[in-house]
Design an enzyme around this catalytic site. Structure first.
Site, short mmCIF file in Angstrom:
data_model
loop_
_atom_site.label_atom_id
_atom_site.label_comp_id
_atom_site.label_asym_id
_atom_site.label_seq_id
_atom_site.Cartn_x
_atom_site.Cartn_y
_atom_site.Cartn_z
N GLU A 211 0.82 -1.22 0.00
CA GLU A 211 0.00 0.00 0.00
C GLU A 211 0.85 1.27 0.00
O GLU A 211 0.40 2.31 -0.47
CB GLU A 211 -0.92 0.01 1.22
CG GLU A 211 -2.00 -1.07 1.22
CD GLU A 211 -3.03 -0.87 0.13
OE1 GLU A 211 -3.44 0.28 -0.11
OE2 GLU A 211 -3.40 -1.88 -0.51
N GLU A 220 -1.55 9.66 0.12
CA GLU A 220 -1.87 9.28 -1.25
C GLU A 220 -1.19 10.23 -2.23
O GLU A 220 -1.21 11.45 -2.07
CB GLU A 220 -3.39 9.31 -1.44
CG GLU A 220 -3.86 8.86 -2.80
CD GLU A 220 -5.38 8.79 -2.88
OE1 GLU A 220 -5.89 8.59 -3.99
OE2 GLU A 220 -6.04 8.93 -1.83
N ASN A 258 -14.69 6.35 7.06
CA ASN A 258 -13.64 5.55 7.68
C ASN A 258 -12.89 6.33 8.75
O ASN A 258 -12.56 5.78 9.81
CB ASN A 258 -12.66 5.04 6.63
CG ASN A 258 -13.18 3.83 5.87
OD1 ASN A 258 -13.88 3.00 6.44
ND2 ASN A 258 -12.86 3.73 4.60
#
Length: 358
Positions: A211, A220, A258
């Site tokens: 990831e 990100e 989340n």
């Protein structure tokens, strides 16, 4: 005379009925309370929870809607008995319930049978995780239990092995931050045999490697995606801003729902301050372990359950990114995760096990 006798008989029956109505019958024992409802948990049809002294059963998929709810998803199963106070105690404080507002000074009975007192106002954070908000409370002479130690027995991955796994990692991702985060979920890499514990740690770290490009990326990289992670359909909206809920940390936590769920579970204000995940190494690791331990994602089980119950590494991929990678969706990405897992179990000296692919 016959009419008077009839009225007298009717009066007698009425009185008897009244007496029957007021004579209490022996109360049936209340059902035992199910597992307390958690705002971050996903429930599917047939699953049962307890909330505020009552049991409920989900009729269909639901998350974040506290029983009894407003959409009809919860079926009320009636009052439940949360258990008796500890021997010698005299407490009658209510059972703790996630999502309930507790002012400072509130005392609750947690699911482990022990009592806790709120040090600070909080919206139902977990007493054994959110230790800044709660303290153990001695109730009726019963000594409080202490919270689990930060690293009971030591992490199954040594610092030297961690360095070997991530030789080019970003200095943000510290080993000490990872070890500090273990207290949030003591069952992580501490369940099952020594082999299973090492397999789980290797599986977690292999997915983390994939990831983040080897623990290089904290956030990100595609900034164009940032505004897409705000779901205004959630009742709490996006108080930190539409573009604030991009991927961060070892599992690249994203989306406002989340951040809200992870923050509630960990006792952290992640919905209003998602930047904590990219500024505090321990918080970053905690969010990754939270997802690993509690979220099915697009899969059918948590990654933790996949490893400790023998489903295999492939199911951890499905829980993290299965909707894109599994069932032939992206075999190259799947192979990358599997190869890294095989490397990491080799470092830890255990076999990889079966069911590596999804």
């Amino acid at each position: 005379m016959s009419r008077l006798r009839a009225l007298a008989a009717l009066a007698t029956l009425t009185l008897a009925g009244t007496l029957l109505a007021v004579i209490p019958s022996t109360p049936a024992s209340a059902a035992a309370c199910a597992t307390p409802w958690q705002s971050s948990a996903v429930y599917t049809g047939g699953m049962q929870v307890s909330h505020n002294g009552r049991n409920y059963q989900a009729k269909w998929w639901t998350q974040s809607e506290a029983p009894p709810g407003t959409t009809g998803v919860w079926q009320d199963l009636g009052a439940c008995d949360g258990g008796n106070p500890p021997p010698g105690g005299s407490c009658s404080h209510p059972n703790w319930a996630a999502g309930t507002w507790y002012p400072a000074g509130s005392i609750v009975r947690y699911t482990n049978g022990q009592y806790y007192i709120a040090k600070h106002d909080n919206p139902g954070y977990d007493p054994i995780i959110s230790t800044w908000y709660w303290d153990p409370y001695s109730c009726g002479g019963t000594p409080p239990t202490t919270n689990p130690p930060t690293n009971p027995g030591g992490f199954v991955v040594s610092e030297a092995q961690f360095q070997q796994m991530f030789p080019g990692r970003n200095s943000f991702y510290t080993y000490s931050g990872l070890v500090a985060a273990l207290s949030a979920y003591p069952a992580f890499s501490r369940t099952g045999s020594a082999t299973v514990q090492r397999q789980e740690a290797a599986a977690f770290l292999a997915n983390v490697y994939h990831e983040t490009g080897g623990l290089v990326h904290i956030v990100e990289q595609n900034t164009a995606n940032y505004p897409h992670y705000c779901d205004y359909g959630q009742p709490y909206g996006c108080p930190a801003g539409q573009a604030a809920y991009y991927g961060r940390g070892p599992i690249q936590l994203s989306w406002n729902f989340n951040y809200n769920a992870a923050g509630n579970a960990l006792g952290l204000p992640l919905l209003t301050n998602p930047w904590l995940v990219q500024n505090d190494a321990s918080v970053a690791w905690k969010t990754a372990i939270w997802y690993w331990m509690t979220q099915n994602g697009p899969g059918t089980m948590t990654a933790h359950n996949a490893m400790v119950n023998g489903a295999g590494f492939g199911q951890t991929i499905r829980s993290i990114n299965g909707s894109i990678e599994c069932n032939g969706g992206n075999p190259t990405q799947v192979q990358s995760r599997v190869t890294r897992y095989q490397q990491f179990v080799g470092i830890l000296g255990v076999p990889a096990g079966a069911n590596l692919y999804c």
